[in-house]
Enzyme design. Structure first.
Site, short mmCIF file in Angstrom:
data_model
loop_
_atom_site.label_atom_id
_atom_site.label_comp_id
_atom_site.label_asym_id
_atom_site.label_seq_id
_atom_site.Cartn_x
_atom_site.Cartn_y
_atom_site.Cartn_z
CG HIS A 1 -27.97 -101.83 -35.91
ND1 HIS A 1 -28.04 -102.06 -34.57
CD2 HIS A 1 -26.93 -100.96 -36.09
CE1 HIS A 1 -27.08 -101.38 -33.94
NE2 HIS A 1 -26.39 -100.70 -34.84
CD GLN B 1 -28.23 -97.90 -34.44
OE1 GLN B 1 -28.09 -97.67 -35.64
NE2 GLN B 1 -27.27 -97.67 -33.56
CG HIS C 1 -22.46 -101.27 -37.46
ND1 HIS C 1 -21.56 -101.44 -36.41
CD2 HIS C 1 -23.51 -100.60 -36.93
CE1 HIS C 1 -22.08 -100.91 -35.32
NE2 HIS C 1 -23.26 -100.39 -35.59
CD GLU C 2 -25.69 -98.37 -39.43
OE1 GLU C 2 -26.68 -98.59 -38.72
OE2 GLU C 2 -24.64 -97.82 -38.99
CB CYS D 1 -22.60 -99.66 -31.88
SG CYS D 1 -24.38 -99.81 -32.11
CG LEU D 2 -24.25 -93.70 -33.02
CD1 LEU D 2 -25.15 -92.98 -34.02
CD2 LEU D 2 -23.33 -92.73 -32.31
N GLY E 1 -23.54 -93.70 -39.51
CA GLY E 1 -24.60 -94.59 -39.95
C GLY E 1 -25.70 -94.63 -38.90
#
Ligand code: K1U
Ligand code: ZN
Length: 170
Positions: free
Chosen positions: A139, A51, A135-136, A93-94, A46
């Site tokens: 963000h 991000q 999660h996205e 998480c990236l 994702g």
């Protein structure tokens, strides 16, 4: 297509609420394409526009990590319509590299948004797909998964990255 830089915890853009996209134009379509390339290269399942330091409400998801083109999901202005159940599972998480923690998420969600042609989409998602949507979308609201951990864990993780930033700067 281009690979974009993924910003890390501590960057102010990750703490801001992203702005709704009023017009889906070529700029947004290019951003979406670049995000898909960036997500696959990371690799990730994702990615959200903040991000890559763009405060707009756009997400990409692909549980196949580039293996199956049909699994790529791009959603503009996604919103969660309903949530059901609860599953606790490790997630990463990236923007918070090398940290994996157990997080409670709904087992099932219904998400609405638009595709890149501006058509309304309503998607039902369960398990991992439901987790990635939550999660996205977090963000987009300026929330990282570490913000839903215990205050102590959150503090330790934020301190670790602050120290790393300070060391990288010196
Ligand atoms: O938004 C992000 O930071 C991407 C993140 C999405 C995510 C992962 C797990 C639970 C919820 C949301 C990632 O993709 S982290 C990398 C990852 O989980 C993964 C990478 C390659 C193959 C399989 C998983
Ligand atoms: Zn993330």
């Amino acid at each position: 297509m281009a690979r974009l830089e993924i910003i890390k915890i501590g960057h102010p853009t990750l703490a801001k609420k992203s702005v709704r996209i009023e017009k889906i134009d070529d700029e947004i379509r290019r951003l979406a394409r670049d995000m898909v390339e960036t997500m696959h290269a990371a690799p990730g399942i994702g990615l959200s526009a903040p991000q890559v330091n763009v405060s707009r409400r756009l997400i990409t998801v692909d549980l196949s990590v580039g293996e199956n083109k049909d699994e790529i999901i791009v959603l503009v202005n996604p919103d969660i319509l309903s949530r059901e159940g609860k599953v606790v599972r490790e997630e990463g998480c990236l923007s918070v590299p090398e940290i994996y923690e157990k997080v409670a998420r709904p087992q099932k969600v219904v998400v609405k948004g638009q595709d890149l042609e501006g058509r309304d989409r309503v998607l039902e998602a369960q398990d991992m797909l439901a987790r990635v949507f939550c999660h996205e979308i977090d963000h987009l609201d300026g929330k990282l998964f570490v913000d839903i951990l215990s205050p102590l864990k959150r503090k330790l993780i934020r301190q670790k990255f602050k120290k790393k930033d300070e060391a990288d700067e010196s």
